[in-house]
Design an enzyme around this catalytic site. Structure first.
Site, PDB file in Angstrom:
ATOM      1  N   TYR A  50       0.821  -1.226   0.000  1.00 58.78           N
ATOM      2  CA  TYR A  50       0.000   0.000   0.000  1.00 58.78           C
ATOM      3  C   TYR A  50       0.854   1.275   0.000  1.00 58.78           C
ATOM      4  CZ  TYR A  50      -4.593  -2.240   0.712  1.00 58.78           C
ATOM      5  OH  TYR A  50      -5.769  -2.945   0.560  1.00 58.78           O
ATOM      6  N   PHE A  58      -5.111   7.795   6.822  1.00 62.37           N
ATOM      7  CA  PHE A  58      -5.589   6.465   7.220  1.00 62.37           C
ATOM      8  C   PHE A  58      -4.525   5.376   7.078  1.00 62.37           C
ATOM      9  CE2 PHE A  58      -6.960   7.085   2.741  1.00 62.37           C
ATOM     10  CZ  PHE A  58      -6.348   5.990   2.130  1.00 62.37           C
ATOM     11  N   ARG A  86     -13.409  -4.209 -10.476  1.00 60.26           N
ATOM     12  CA  ARG A  86     -13.694  -2.935  -9.785  1.00 60.26           C
ATOM     13  C   ARG A  86     -15.203  -2.677  -9.777  1.00 60.26           C
ATOM     14  NH1 ARG A  86      -9.696  -0.506  -6.669  1.00 60.26           N
ATOM     15  NH2 ARG A  86     -11.209   1.201  -6.615  1.00 60.26           N
ATOM     16  N   THR A  92     -15.344   2.332  -2.859  1.00 62.15           N
ATOM     17  CA  THR A  92     -14.534   2.160  -1.641  1.00 62.15           C
ATOM     18  C   THR A  92     -15.391   2.292  -0.385  1.00 62.15           C
ATOM     19  OG1 THR A  92     -12.706   3.181  -2.863  1.00 62.15           O
ATOM     20  CG2 THR A  92     -12.438   2.964  -0.474  1.00 62.15           C
ATOM     21  N   ARG A 103     -19.062  -4.894  -1.998  1.00 62.28           N
ATOM     22  CA  ARG A 103     -18.963  -3.968  -0.860  1.00 62.28           C
ATOM     23  C   ARG A 103     -20.333  -3.553  -0.341  1.00 62.28           C
ATOM     24  NH1 ARG A 103     -13.688  -0.655  -3.139  1.00 62.28           N
ATOM     25  NH2 ARG A 103     -12.093  -1.711  -1.870  1.00 62.28           N
ATOM     26  N   ASN A 113     -13.706  -2.840   4.291  1.00 64.60           N
ATOM     27  CA  ASN A 113     -14.534  -2.908   3.086  1.00 64.60           C
ATOM     28  C   ASN A 113     -14.351  -4.182   2.251  1.00 64.60           C
ATOM     29  OD1 ASN A 113     -12.093  -2.263   2.013  1.00 64.60           O
ATOM     30  ND2 ASN A 113     -12.742  -0.377   1.018  1.00 64.60           N
ATOM     31  N   HIS A 116     -10.042  -5.962  -1.859  1.00 62.97           N
ATOM     32  CA  HIS A 116      -9.154  -5.096  -2.627  1.00 62.97           C
ATOM     33  C   HIS A 116      -9.154  -5.578  -4.066  1.00 62.97           C
ATOM     34  CE1 HIS A 116      -5.525  -2.985  -3.998  1.00 62.97           C
ATOM     35  NE2 HIS A 116      -5.265  -4.116  -4.641  1.00 62.97           N
TER      36      HIS A 116
HETATM   37  P1  ADP Z   1      -9.830   1.067  -3.152  1.00 59.12           P
HETATM   38  O1  ADP Z   1      -9.579  -0.102  -2.202  1.00 59.12           O
HETATM   39  O2  ADP Z   1     -11.280   1.190  -3.507  1.00 59.12           O
HETATM   40  O3  ADP Z   1      -8.910   1.031  -4.349  1.00 59.12           O
HETATM   41  P2  ADP Z   1      -8.122   3.194  -2.118  1.00 59.12           P
HETATM   42  O4  ADP Z   1      -7.026   2.622  -2.980  1.00 59.12           O
HETATM   43  O5  ADP Z   1      -8.412   4.649  -2.258  1.00 59.12           O
HETATM   44  O6  ADP Z   1      -9.498   2.405  -2.329  1.00 59.12           O
HETATM   45  O7  ADP Z   1      -7.783   2.932  -0.587  1.00 59.12           O
HETATM   46  C1  ADP Z   1      -7.206   1.715  -0.173  1.00 59.12           C
HETATM   47  C2  ADP Z   1      -7.900   1.237   1.069  1.00 59.12           C
HETATM   48  O8  ADP Z   1      -7.637   2.138   2.129  1.00 59.12           O
HETATM   49  C3  ADP Z   1      -9.442   1.188   0.986  1.00 59.12           C
HETATM   50  O9  ADP Z   1      -9.943   0.028   0.378  1.00 59.12           O
HETATM   51  C4  ADP Z   1      -9.817   1.263   2.444  1.00 59.12           C
HETATM   52  O10 ADP Z   1      -9.650   0.003   3.080  1.00 59.12           O
HETATM   53  C5  ADP Z   1      -8.769   2.237   2.981  1.00 59.12           C
HETATM   54  N1  ADP Z   1      -9.293   3.608   2.943  1.00 59.12           N
HETATM   55  C6  ADP Z   1      -9.432   4.412   1.877  1.00 59.12           C
HETATM   56  N2  ADP Z   1      -9.947   5.607   2.206  1.00 59.12           N
HETATM   57  C7  ADP Z   1     -10.137   5.567   3.543  1.00 59.12           C
HETATM   58  C8  ADP Z   1     -10.640   6.484   4.493  1.00 59.12           C
HETATM   59  N3  ADP Z   1     -11.038   7.717   4.141  1.00 59.12           N
HETATM   60  N4  ADP Z   1     -10.703   6.089   5.784  1.00 59.12           N
HETATM   61  C9  ADP Z   1     -10.278   4.854   6.159  1.00 59.12           C
HETATM   62  N5  ADP Z   1      -9.784   3.928   5.292  1.00 59.12           N
HETATM   63  C10 ADP Z   1      -9.723   4.275   4.016  1.00 59.12           C
HETATM   64 MG    MG Z   2      -6.862   1.201  -4.477  1.00 58.61          MG
END
Ligand code: ADP
Ligand code: MG
Length: 139
Positions: A50, A58, A86, A92, A103, A113, A116
């Site tokens: 990540y 976060f 997706r 998200t 989700r 959530n 991934h």
């Molecule tokens: P996605 O998983 O939909 O690709 P992101 O890459 O933006 O979303 O974020 C990675 C992960 O970080 C999210 O799936 C979620 O678990 C966490 N996350 C993202 N935004 C937030 C937030 N505002 N508060 C807490 N956790 C978050």
């Molecule tokens: Mg992502």
């Protein structure tokens, strides 16, 4: 175009014993699981995976969550695998995810959530090879 994406079934799902239910939604959407393993991420693995989010507020809670219990890492194959997955994952934030998405159906909150999925072809390539060698992927 046939492609691959990297999926992770997150700790909120493994601890609720719903990995099979998530896999059913993946398979019903026409994606094929061509590699899969249950692993416990180390903090350094989660931080590297990540790293794009390292400056976000976060980040620490994301790493704590992703290392709190085992996860299922998997390679999915199908037509337009990245965008297809997706779409069936949903937004998200489950509060705004579409009906019928993973989700919307299973996520507990924006952080817990459930799944991934890679967000581009380039990410998919990096993320698949992060967890799997070519010999572990069965087509
Ligand atoms: P996605 O998983 O939909 O690709 P992101 O890459 O933006 O979303 O974020 C990675 C992960 O970080 C999210 O799936 C979620 O678990 C966490 N996350 C993202 N935004 C937030 C937030 N505002 N508060 C807490 N956790 C978050
Ligand atoms: Mg992502």
């Amino acid at each position: 175009m046939m492609g691959r994406t990297l999926s992770i079934i997150k700790p909120d799902a493994t601890t609720r014993n719903i990995t099979g239910k998530v896999n059913t939604m993946i398979e019903d959407a026409g994606l094929k699981i061509i590699a899969q393993k249950l692993i416990r991420l180390t903090p350094s693995q989660a931080e590297e995976f990540y790293s794009e989010h390292k400056d976000k507020a976060f980040f620490t809670s994301l790493i704590d969550f992703m290392t709190s219990a085992p996860v299922v890492v998997q390679v999915l194959e199908g037509e337009d695998a990245v965008t297809r997955y997706r779409k069936i994952m949903g937004a998200t934030n489950p509060a705004v995810a579409e009906e019928g998405t993973i989700r919307k159906t299973y996520a507990l909150s924006i952080d817990k959530n459930t799944v991934h999925g890679s967000d581009s072809q380039e990410s998919a390539k990096r993320e698949v090879s992060f967890f799997f060698s070519e010999t572990e992927i069965c087509e």
